[in-house]
Design a protein around this motif. Structure first.
Motif, PDB file in Angstrom:
ATOM      1  N   GLN A  21       1.052  -1.397   0.183  1.00 12.76           N
ATOM      2  CA  GLN A  21      -0.013   0.079  -0.082  1.00 12.76           C
ATOM      3  C   GLN A  21       0.927   1.195   0.040  1.00 12.76           C
ATOM      4  O   GLN A  21       1.883   1.261   0.209  1.00 12.76           O
ATOM      5  CB  GLN A  21      -0.927   0.081   1.217  1.00 12.76           C
ATOM      6  CG  GLN A  21      -1.714  -1.166   1.400  1.00 12.76           C
ATOM      7  CD  GLN A  21      -2.826  -1.005   0.120  1.00 12.76           C
ATOM      8  OE1 GLN A  21      -3.615  -0.404   0.202  1.00 12.76           O
ATOM      9  NE2 GLN A  21      -2.628  -2.124  -0.574  1.00 12.76           N
ATOM     10  N   LYS A  22       0.270   2.509  -0.481  1.00 13.11           N
ATOM     11  CA  LYS A  22       1.138   3.734  -0.608  1.00 13.11           C
ATOM     12  C   LYS A  22       1.453   4.020   0.609  1.00 13.11           C
ATOM     13  O   LYS A  22       0.766   4.083   1.934  1.00 13.11           O
ATOM     14  CB  LYS A  22       0.312   4.532  -1.315  1.00 13.11           C
ATOM     15  CG  LYS A  22       0.846   5.932  -1.310  1.00 13.11           C
ATOM     16  CD  LYS A  22      -0.052   6.937  -2.100  1.00 13.11           C
ATOM     17  CE  LYS A  22       0.773   8.444  -2.172  1.00 13.11           C
ATOM     18  NZ  LYS A  22      -0.177   9.436  -2.720  1.00 13.11           N
ATOM     19  N   GLY A  23       2.979   4.352   0.881  1.00 10.75           N
ATOM     20  CA  GLY A  23       3.364   4.593   2.109  1.00 10.75           C
ATOM     21  C   GLY A  23       3.914   3.664   3.152  1.00 10.75           C
ATOM     22  O   GLY A  23       4.434   3.944   4.316  1.00 10.75           O
ATOM     23  N   CYS A  45       7.974  -3.009  -5.490  1.00  5.46           N
ATOM     24  CA  CYS A  45       7.422  -2.432  -4.389  1.00  5.46           C
ATOM     25  C   CYS A  45       7.494  -0.831  -4.348  1.00  5.46           C
ATOM     26  O   CYS A  45       6.432  -0.160  -4.096  1.00  5.46           O
ATOM     27  CB  CYS A  45       8.045  -2.733  -3.149  1.00  5.46           C
ATOM     28  SG  CYS A  45       8.290  -4.866  -2.819  1.00  5.46           S
ATOM     29  N   TYR A  46       8.591  -0.415  -5.064  1.00  5.99           N
ATOM     30  CA  TYR A  46       8.667   1.119  -4.913  1.00  5.99           C
ATOM     31  C   TYR A  46       7.451   1.776  -6.156  1.00  5.99           C
ATOM     32  O   TYR A  46       7.001   2.777  -5.755  1.00  5.99           O
ATOM     33  CB  TYR A  46       9.727   1.534  -5.251  1.00  5.99           C
ATOM     34  CG  TYR A  46      10.848   1.675  -4.215  1.00  5.99           C
ATOM     35  CD1 TYR A  46      10.469   2.511  -3.061  1.00  5.99           C
ATOM     36  CD2 TYR A  46      12.260   0.947  -4.040  1.00  5.99           C
ATOM     37  CE1 TYR A  46      11.488   2.479  -1.898  1.00  5.99           C
ATOM     38  CE2 TYR A  46      13.071   1.260  -3.287  1.00  5.99           C
ATOM     39  CZ  TYR A  46      12.562   1.818  -2.024  1.00  5.99           C
ATOM     40  OH  TYR A  46      13.518   2.004  -0.909  1.00  5.99           O
ATOM     41  N   LYS A  47       7.312   1.049  -7.160  1.00 11.39           N
ATOM     42  CA  LYS A  47       6.289   1.249  -8.187  1.00 11.39           C
ATOM     43  C   LYS A  47       4.998   1.389  -7.479  1.00 11.39           C
ATOM     44  O   LYS A  47       4.134   2.136  -7.999  1.00 11.39           O
ATOM     45  CB  LYS A  47       6.291   0.465  -9.380  1.00 11.39           C
ATOM     46  CG  LYS A  47       7.461   0.614 -10.316  1.00 11.39           C
ATOM     47  CD  LYS A  47       7.633  -0.306 -11.403  1.00 11.39           C
ATOM     48  CE  LYS A  47       8.889  -0.356 -12.280  1.00 11.39           C
ATOM     49  NZ  LYS A  47       8.796  -1.328 -13.449  1.00 11.39           N
ATOM     50  N   LEU A  48       4.702   0.574  -6.355  1.00 10.05           N
ATOM     51  CA  LEU A  48       3.383   0.556  -5.973  1.00 10.05           C
ATOM     52  C   LEU A  48       3.295   1.588  -4.557  1.00 10.05           C
ATOM     53  O   LEU A  48       2.400   1.556  -3.881  1.00 10.05           O
ATOM     54  CB  LEU A  48       3.104  -0.980  -5.309  1.00 10.05           C
ATOM     55  CG  LEU A  48       2.885  -1.892  -6.274  1.00 10.05           C
ATOM     56  CD1 LEU A  48       2.917  -3.422  -5.749  1.00 10.05           C
ATOM     57  CD2 LEU A  48       1.662  -1.761  -7.016  1.00 10.05           C
ATOM     58  N   LYS A  49       4.394   2.492  -4.589  1.00 15.84           N
ATOM     59  CA  LYS A  49       4.585   3.570  -3.812  1.00 15.84           C
ATOM     60  C   LYS A  49       5.053   3.195  -2.408  1.00 15.84           C
ATOM     61  O   LYS A  49       4.213   3.839  -1.130  1.00 15.84           O
ATOM     62  CB  LYS A  49       3.026   4.325  -3.867  1.00 15.84           C
ATOM     63  CG  LYS A  49       2.415   4.775  -4.927  1.00 15.84           C
ATOM     64  CD  LYS A  49       3.688   5.809  -5.831  1.00 15.84           C
ATOM     65  CE  LYS A  49       2.871   6.111  -7.121  1.00 15.84           C
ATOM     66  NZ  LYS A  49       3.718   6.945  -8.032  1.00 15.84           N
ATOM     67  N   ALA A  50       5.537   2.114  -2.218  1.00 14.09           N
ATOM     68  CA  ALA A  50       6.086   1.945  -1.146  1.00 14.09           C
ATOM     69  C   ALA A  50       7.145   3.011  -0.306  1.00 14.09           C
ATOM     70  O   ALA A  50       7.761   3.845  -1.350  1.00 14.09           O
ATOM     71  CB  ALA A  50       7.081   0.586  -0.723  1.00 14.09           C
ATOM     72  N   LYS A  51       7.031   3.429   0.790  1.00 11.94           N
ATOM     73  CA  LYS A  51       7.723   4.478   1.587  1.00 11.94           C
ATOM     74  C   LYS A  51       9.274   3.981   1.605  1.00 11.94           C
ATOM     75  O   LYS A  51      10.166   4.783   1.130  1.00 11.94           O
ATOM     76  CB  LYS A  51       7.215   4.675   2.838  1.00 11.94           C
ATOM     77  CG  LYS A  51       7.995   5.641   3.567  1.00 11.94           C
ATOM     78  CD  LYS A  51       7.531   5.903   5.010  1.00 11.94           C
ATOM     79  CE  LYS A  51       8.362   6.817   5.904  1.00 11.94           C
ATOM     80  NZ  LYS A  51       7.933   6.969   7.219  1.00 11.94           N
TER      81      LYS A  51
END
Length: 407
Positions: A21-23, A45-51
């Protein structure tokens, strides 16, 4: 293996496995075998907005060195920075990904007594943190090939060829098709339909019988239900904890198991293989057992703590599952447990209790869910396994015939 295919697999783990999930923060645990794939997974994971994405690397030969040279007292201490990591998990509820690739015999020769005693000392501390995040975080166990693991499966091939063959087997079992997400959506619907049927029967006991000598019954918790495929965290996020997965599973009633079960595949435990073994249960507890190979290790597993001699899971998997039909013995529990029916010694799953969202962990355990520091699956499915369910009206309903679904 083509990078485009591996990229699909990495996206499947990130988007469908843990469903980042984002963040959110993501912690990945991996061996040193496939760093390029790990990089792909981190990117997905980063493309899915991982913090933030953290990779913790491990290496079996190094683990053996640590256990050889460190004293038991040193191994038995959880240092402040390690406790701080666990507290961080409690505070932020991250996604956790476990990429398996280790050698099935990679810890052969390690001091098992020392390892077991160290785990027994540190577990009470870890348990306090783990219980706080139970059912809250998304997690996923998946696999990538390791060279030693690949050679174990394909000893006649060159290492590079063996790794490629293992990649093919992993990706096929994990449903990495043209559209892996759609394939998993369809698979999860099928597993849910089977669980719904089982849950509608009002099962009180399961009875297992096979020509290899298995003759065994296990009681169910009245408030328990079969689960399979995707799960939903207490945060309301849907995720898939195992890729691959073919099971419909339930946590049985602690203290209600009678009879003998024979393992039908080797059990990979602590980097070693336990082979050709049986376990006899009385009043729910393993009271006798024997393995032709590594019986001492089987004993250590069963005697790890008070709950490790009791069952935490009963899982129904057809003998004609896609994984079993490959004809491969993976020497890896993630795959072999999804090839046929299995049981698990140790910890049960609180989220198999109906309305667990509104119960405490202690309340779920008071209903009969087993608690332990271990959870180890062992395979009992065979081509002629029969499973019958004793239901609420006292009748028996066939669940498995000839090793597969009877409905």
């Amino acid at each position: 293996m083509k990078k485009t295919v591996l990229r699909k697999y990495a996206h499947l783990i990130a988007a469908c496995g843990v469903n980042v999930q984002k963040g959110q923060e993501v912690f990945i645990q991996a061996e040193l075998d496939q760093p390029e794939f790990v990089q792909m997974l981190v990117e997905e994971c980063y493309k899915l907005k991982a913090k933030k994405v953290i990779v913790d690397w491990s290496y079996q030969p190094l683990s053996k060195v640590h256990y050889r040279y460190r004293s038991l007292s040193t191994l038995s201490v959880l240092d402040n920075y390690e406790e701080a990591r666990w507290q961080h998990y409690v505070d932020v509820i991250p996604c956790r990904i476990y990429l398996l690739s280790e050698d099935p015999d990679g810890l052969k020769g390690i001091n098992q007594e020392k390892m077991a005693k160290a785990r027994q000392k540190t577990y009470p501390i870890i348990k306090g943190y783990r219980d706080q995040i139970e059912n809250k975080c998304q997690w996923c166990i998946a696999a990538v090939p390791g060279a030693a693991w690949a050679k174990k499966l394909f000893p006649a091939l060159r290492t590079s060829q063996a790794v490629e063959k293992l990649w093919e087997a992993i990706l096929s079992a994990s449903r990495v098709t043209d559209d892996p997400i759609a394939a998993w959506d369809a698979h999860n619907r099928d597993l849910k339909a089977r669980c719904d049927y089982l849950n509608g029967l009002g099962i009180r006991e399961l009875h297992y019988k096979s020509s290899n000598g298995t003759d065994f019954s296990v009681g169910m918790i009245e408030q328990a239900q079969f689960c399979g495929g995707s799960e939903k965290s207490l945060q309301g996020i849907v995720f898939n904890p195992n890729i691959p997965s073919e099971e419909c599973f339930i946590s049985p009633m602690r203290g209600m198991a009678e009879g003998i079960v024979y393992a039908t595949k080797p059990l990979s435990y602590q980097g070693q293989l336990i082979e050709n073994f049986w376990i006899r249960f009385r009043e729910g507890k393993a009271v006798e057992w024997h393995a032709e190979k590594n019986n001492e290790l089987l004993t250590k597993l069963i005697e790890m703590d008070e709950g490790s001699a009791y069952l935490g899971e009963c899982a129904l998997v057809p003998f004609n599952s896609p994984i079993n039909e490959t004809g491969l013995l993976f020497y890896n529990t993630l795959f072999d447990e999804n090839a046929c029916c299995h049981l698990a010694l140790g910890m049960g799953f609180a989220d198999t209790i109906r309305d667990y969202q509104n119960k405490t962990l202690d309340e779920c355990r008071s209903l009969g869910v087993n608690d332990s520091m271990v959870h180890e699956d062992f395979m009992i499915g065979s081509a002629d396994l029969s499973v019958d369910a004793l239901v609420a009206d006292g009748s028996f309903v066939p669940i498995f015939r000839n090793g597969t679904w009877a409905f």
